[in-house]
Design an enzyme around this catalytic site. Sequence first.
Site: not given
Lengths: 273, 280
Positions: B50-51
């Site tokens: 998700e980064s």
Amino acid sequence: MQAKIQTLQEAIATHLFDGATVAMEGFTHLIPFAAGHEIIRQGFKNLELVRMTPDMIYDQLIGAGCVRKLRFSWGGNPGVGSLYRLREAIEKGYPQPLEVDEHSHAAMAAAYAAGASGMPCAIFKGYYGADLEKVNPSIKTLACPFTGERLVAVPAIRPDVTIIHAQKASKKGDVSLEGIVGVQKEAVLAAKAAIVTVEEIVDELQPSSPNAVILPSWTVSAVVHVPGGAKPSYAHGYYSRDNKAYIAWEAISKDREKFNEWLQELKSTDYAV
Amino acid sequence: MQYNSTELMTVVASRILKNSDVCFVGIGLPSAACNLARLTHAPDITLIYESGTIQTKPDVLPLSIGDGELCETALTTVSVPEMFSYWLQGGRITVGFLGGAQIDKFGNINTTVVGDYHKPKVRLPGGGGAPEIAAFCHTIYVIMKQSPRAFVDKVDFITSFGHGDGPGQRKAMGLNTSGPSKIITDLCIMETEEATGEFIVTSIHPGVARETIQENTGWKIRFAGEVATTDAPTLQELEALRVLNEKTKMAHQAKIPCRKFLFARLSAVPSDAMGGVCQG
């Protein structure tokens, strides 16, 4: 208006005030630790902190008694465990009660983008069946005016001050960051004032591509030369994440006394370039 | 070959991933399982963290969701708002891999609080990306160690919606994704029963008794008509996992342990001025 090149002490003293809404962003990468520590040293109170992933730096600010309210989406020490200063503030009101305004990542990201876009709120799809909607009155649903589909709205994020750390700035104050760029561009453009600490100040920015994330000088209030300012998080191209330090934080965070020793040591140490 | 229960869970979870999957990866066991799949039977699996790192191929497991390793080995890295809007909400991700503190028989997950939300007994980290991962990935796999505290009749708080309290609820909300479909534990594999929306045991790991599964489940667990026995981890799977874990351990301990590292002033001071290598 161009960014002023200031010292860390000056930039924090100029832009912060008690009760300010402050966003310090950096999604694991480029977390502005040195600036956070300077806020602790200058002793600001009752801050409303905003951050998607309040990690060690917000644990430290909360434990130091600087914080009244937290708007966030995930509060932990990634891959390690809890943030015990954050937990004590919520569970036991120590060192002061902490009001929470809790969202999901999708909501926070959309709320920053809304702030940067001059929107009063963010509209997105989310929170299907999730209880957060029941306990947080700032999460509202609405029907799409075209299709009737259920949508969610949350207030835009408009910080008084956003603080980020970046790799480089030019002498004029243009800023560039690369790697995992998170939500920093949105957080800066959403804020009334923005402080950027950087690894290097160079004569001319030479971005590696025309699509690197660039924040022109006139979108930033202050640029501060703070090499190592993201440690123990990392700065892509400069130093890597000090995972050991994150693991070591667990024991300090867990114990009020150890934390207070850490805090005294921090307060007696000035950041010096 | 001997193996422990964490190794078993990781190997079993890795096997359910396919080469064609586009997988949203959580930190910890999901990350280990996804990378093990990539290093064994699914070399072309697409891993997304998700980064913002898309199609990443880390050599060592990241400690956090945004370690530099993920970015350096990714095909591309996008901003976080783009990740959640275009990629996740846009419906481009086939598998979400989640863990949690509590899960109930309908696959609802709690990672927010134990006890009352406003006066929590234990404050957990919160949802992060999970509420929307659970909504928009085409299917969800869950990996969790089984215990009566973790596998509860009803979660204290629904952080991420599974099947609510029965089948059909997701559809009624306008969700076309399947939601949690498999739970991999250290004892067994559970799958959703279509008629009830409830998780039932479909495969039991080698040497595990049915009673043990019940003792570690907070609801009256049911077993499928035909229950399989999970294949034990192979030598190849275990070796790949152990090499990965060993490399990871070395990478995470490579830094000098030193309390002063917790202050952001290091590069300002020559390392000898800090007393060289700090102990503890």
